[in-house]
Scaffold this active site. Structure first.
Site, PDB file in Angstrom:
ATOM      1  N   CYS A 149      47.653 -68.785 -35.614  1.00 38.80           N
ATOM      2  CA  CYS A 149      48.350 -67.497 -35.751  1.00 38.80           C
ATOM      3  C   CYS A 149      49.785 -67.705 -36.242  1.00 38.80           C
ATOM      4  O   CYS A 149      50.560 -68.461 -35.654  1.00 38.80           O
ATOM      5  CB  CYS A 149      48.338 -66.779 -34.403  1.00 38.80           C
ATOM      6  SG  CYS A 149      49.388 -65.325 -34.358  1.00 38.80           S
ATOM      7  N   CYS A 174      52.436 -66.820 -33.654  1.00 38.32           N
ATOM      8  CA  CYS A 174      52.523 -67.843 -32.609  1.00 38.32           C
ATOM      9  C   CYS A 174      53.339 -69.034 -33.106  1.00 38.32           C
ATOM     10  O   CYS A 174      54.127 -69.614 -32.356  1.00 38.32           O
ATOM     11  CB  CYS A 174      51.126 -68.308 -32.193  1.00 38.32           C
ATOM     12  SG  CYS A 174      50.287 -67.172 -31.074  1.00 38.32           S
ATOM     13  N   ASP A 185      61.730 -58.752 -40.792  1.00 38.97           N
ATOM     14  CA  ASP A 185      60.477 -58.755 -41.544  1.00 38.97           C
ATOM     15  C   ASP A 185      60.701 -59.450 -42.895  1.00 38.97           C
ATOM     16  O   ASP A 185      61.700 -59.214 -43.572  1.00 38.97           O
ATOM     17  CB  ASP A 185      59.967 -57.324 -41.757  1.00 38.97           C
ATOM     18  CG  ASP A 185      58.501 -57.296 -42.160  1.00 38.97           C
ATOM     19  OD1 ASP A 185      57.671 -56.826 -41.366  1.00 38.97           O
ATOM     20  OD2 ASP A 185      58.195 -57.755 -43.288  1.00 38.97           O
ATOM     21  N   ASN A 242      51.080 -50.929 -35.724  1.00 35.69           N
ATOM     22  CA  ASN A 242      49.813 -50.804 -36.443  1.00 35.69           C
ATOM     23  C   ASN A 242      48.713 -51.484 -35.622  1.00 35.69           C
ATOM     24  O   ASN A 242      48.923 -52.593 -35.117  1.00 35.69           O
ATOM     25  CB  ASN A 242      49.918 -51.451 -37.820  1.00 35.69           C
ATOM     26  CG  ASN A 242      50.914 -50.732 -38.716  1.00 35.69           C
ATOM     27  OD1 ASN A 242      51.002 -49.504 -38.705  1.00 35.69           O
ATOM     28  ND2 ASN A 242      51.678 -51.488 -39.493  1.00 35.69           N
ATOM     29  N   GLY A 255      46.223 -50.243 -40.280  1.00 33.85           N
ATOM     30  CA  GLY A 255      46.972 -51.028 -41.257  1.00 33.85           C
ATOM     31  C   GLY A 255      47.535 -52.328 -40.719  1.00 33.85           C
ATOM     32  O   GLY A 255      48.456 -52.907 -41.299  1.00 33.85           O
ATOM     33  N   HIS A 310      48.661 -60.224 -34.139  1.00 36.05           N
ATOM     34  CA  HIS A 310      49.454 -60.688 -32.991  1.00 36.05           C
ATOM     35  C   HIS A 310      50.393 -59.522 -32.683  1.00 36.05           C
ATOM     36  O   HIS A 310      51.117 -59.053 -33.578  1.00 36.05           O
ATOM     37  CB  HIS A 310      50.220 -61.967 -33.378  1.00 36.05           C
ATOM     38  CG  HIS A 310      51.138 -62.493 -32.310  1.00 36.05           C
ATOM     39  ND1 HIS A 310      51.102 -63.802 -31.864  1.00 36.05           N
ATOM     40  CD2 HIS A 310      52.143 -61.893 -31.626  1.00 36.05           C
ATOM     41  CE1 HIS A 310      52.027 -63.987 -30.953  1.00 36.05           C
ATOM     42  NE2 HIS A 310      52.681 -62.827 -30.782  1.00 36.05           N
ATOM     43  N   HIS A 350      52.946 -56.805 -32.283  1.00 38.07           N
ATOM     44  CA  HIS A 350      54.323 -56.659 -32.749  1.00 38.07           C
ATOM     45  C   HIS A 350      54.640 -55.195 -32.998  1.00 38.07           C
ATOM     46  O   HIS A 350      53.763 -54.394 -33.284  1.00 38.07           O
ATOM     47  CB  HIS A 350      54.567 -57.484 -34.022  1.00 38.07           C
ATOM     48  CG  HIS A 350      53.669 -57.116 -35.154  1.00 38.07           C
ATOM     49  ND1 HIS A 350      52.358 -57.561 -35.232  1.00 38.07           N
ATOM     50  CD2 HIS A 350      53.852 -56.342 -36.244  1.00 38.07           C
ATOM     51  CE1 HIS A 350      51.787 -57.077 -36.323  1.00 38.07           C
ATOM     52  NE2 HIS A 350      52.678 -56.318 -36.957  1.00 38.07           N
ATOM     53  N   HIS A 381      57.205 -52.679 -35.212  1.00 34.53           N
ATOM     54  CA  HIS A 381      58.150 -52.578 -36.327  1.00 34.53           C
ATOM     55  C   HIS A 381      59.325 -51.693 -35.919  1.00 34.53           C
ATOM     56  O   HIS A 381      59.126 -50.616 -35.347  1.00 34.53           O
ATOM     57  CB  HIS A 381      57.492 -51.920 -37.551  1.00 34.53           C
ATOM     58  CG  HIS A 381      56.396 -52.729 -38.170  1.00 34.53           C
ATOM     59  ND1 HIS A 381      56.580 -53.479 -39.316  1.00 34.53           N
ATOM     60  CD2 HIS A 381      55.097 -52.904 -37.813  1.00 34.53           C
ATOM     61  CE1 HIS A 381      55.430 -54.069 -39.637  1.00 34.53           C
ATOM     62  NE2 HIS A 381      54.518 -53.731 -38.744  1.00 34.53           N
TER      63      HIS A 381
HETATM   64  P1  AMP Z   1      51.389 -55.341 -39.708  1.00 37.12           P
HETATM   65  O1  AMP Z   1      50.894 -54.899 -41.039  1.00 37.12           O
HETATM   66  O2  AMP Z   1      51.799 -54.209 -38.798  1.00 37.12           O
HETATM   67  O3  AMP Z   1      50.446 -56.312 -39.040  1.00 37.12           O
HETATM   68  O4  AMP Z   1      52.767 -56.077 -39.990  1.00 37.12           O
HETATM   69  C1  AMP Z   1      52.891 -57.423 -40.269  1.00 37.12           C
HETATM   70  C2  AMP Z   1      54.276 -57.602 -40.802  1.00 37.12           C
HETATM   71  O5  AMP Z   1      54.620 -58.970 -40.675  1.00 37.12           O
HETATM   72  C3  AMP Z   1      54.439 -57.228 -42.279  1.00 37.12           C
HETATM   73  O6  AMP Z   1      55.446 -56.227 -42.414  1.00 37.12           O
HETATM   74  C4  AMP Z   1      54.849 -58.555 -42.944  1.00 37.12           C
HETATM   75  O7  AMP Z   1      55.796 -58.367 -43.962  1.00 37.12           O
HETATM   76  C5  AMP Z   1      55.430 -59.323 -41.758  1.00 37.12           C
HETATM   77  N1  AMP Z   1      55.370 -60.775 -41.868  1.00 37.12           N
HETATM   78  C6  AMP Z   1      54.280 -61.529 -42.172  1.00 37.12           C
HETATM   79  N2  AMP Z   1      54.595 -62.835 -42.139  1.00 37.12           N
HETATM   80  C7  AMP Z   1      55.902 -62.913 -41.780  1.00 37.12           C
HETATM   81  C8  AMP Z   1      56.820 -63.990 -41.585  1.00 37.12           C
HETATM   82  N3  AMP Z   1      56.470 -65.270 -41.767  1.00 37.12           N
HETATM   83  N4  AMP Z   1      58.097 -63.694 -41.228  1.00 37.12           N
HETATM   84  C9  AMP Z   1      58.480 -62.414 -41.080  1.00 37.12           C
HETATM   85  N5  AMP Z   1      57.664 -61.355 -41.245  1.00 37.12           N
HETATM   86  C10 AMP Z   1      56.391 -61.598 -41.590  1.00 37.12           C
HETATM   87 ZN    ZN Z   2      49.672 -65.223 -32.113  1.00 40.46          ZN
END
Ligand code: AMP
Ligand code: ZN
Length: 118
Positions: free
Chosen positions: A7, A10, A33, A91, A97, A102, A104, A106
């Protein structure tokens, strides 16, 4: 499960991928982000691996929810967006979406967000 090997979040929590930590609490880290959709676009990432709200929100001993609300207030203060406001999104699943499985949250600010979302 606390951490999941494959992940990406993680790995970030575990500091296997270098990333600037904006803030850290008992249960969460806050990072920027990588693909921001607004001037301020932060991710509040749980330190424990949960696939989604559905995984974390069931009955159990974990109670990070209050901390999320406190963090939102602290971030609004820190990023000086209390007056103008911000958008908070979790999301969940394919229709929601979600792209990273994992838990999180926004935190987005610095522009007007329409409703309903796309
Ligand atoms: P979601 O679509 O709600 O699962 O959001 C995932 C978010 O993680 C997206 O806005 C991506 O731009 C962001 N994301 C993915 N990989 C990374 C990373 N390595 N560092 C920072 N943000 C990330
Ligand atoms: Zn994770």
């Amino acid at each position: 499960m606390i951490l999941k090997e494959e992940c990406i979040f993680c790995k970030i929590v575990n500091k296997n991928i270098p990333v600037d930590i904006v803030k850290e609490t008992d249960n969460f880290i806050v990072i920027k982000d990588i693909n921001p959709v607004s001037q301020v676009h932060l991710l509040i990432i749980s330190k424990r691996h949960y696939d989604s709200v559905l995984d974390a929100g069931g009955e159990g001993e974990w109670n990070g929810g209050n901390e999320i609300f406190r963090l939102l207030c602290a971030l609004a203060e820190e990023f000086k967006v209390k007056d103008k406001g911000f958008r908070t999104v979790i999301n969940t699943g394919s229709d929601g979406g979600q792209t990273v499985n994992h838990l999180h949250v926004h935190f987005m600010a610095g522009r007007w967000f329409g409703w309903p979302p796309g």
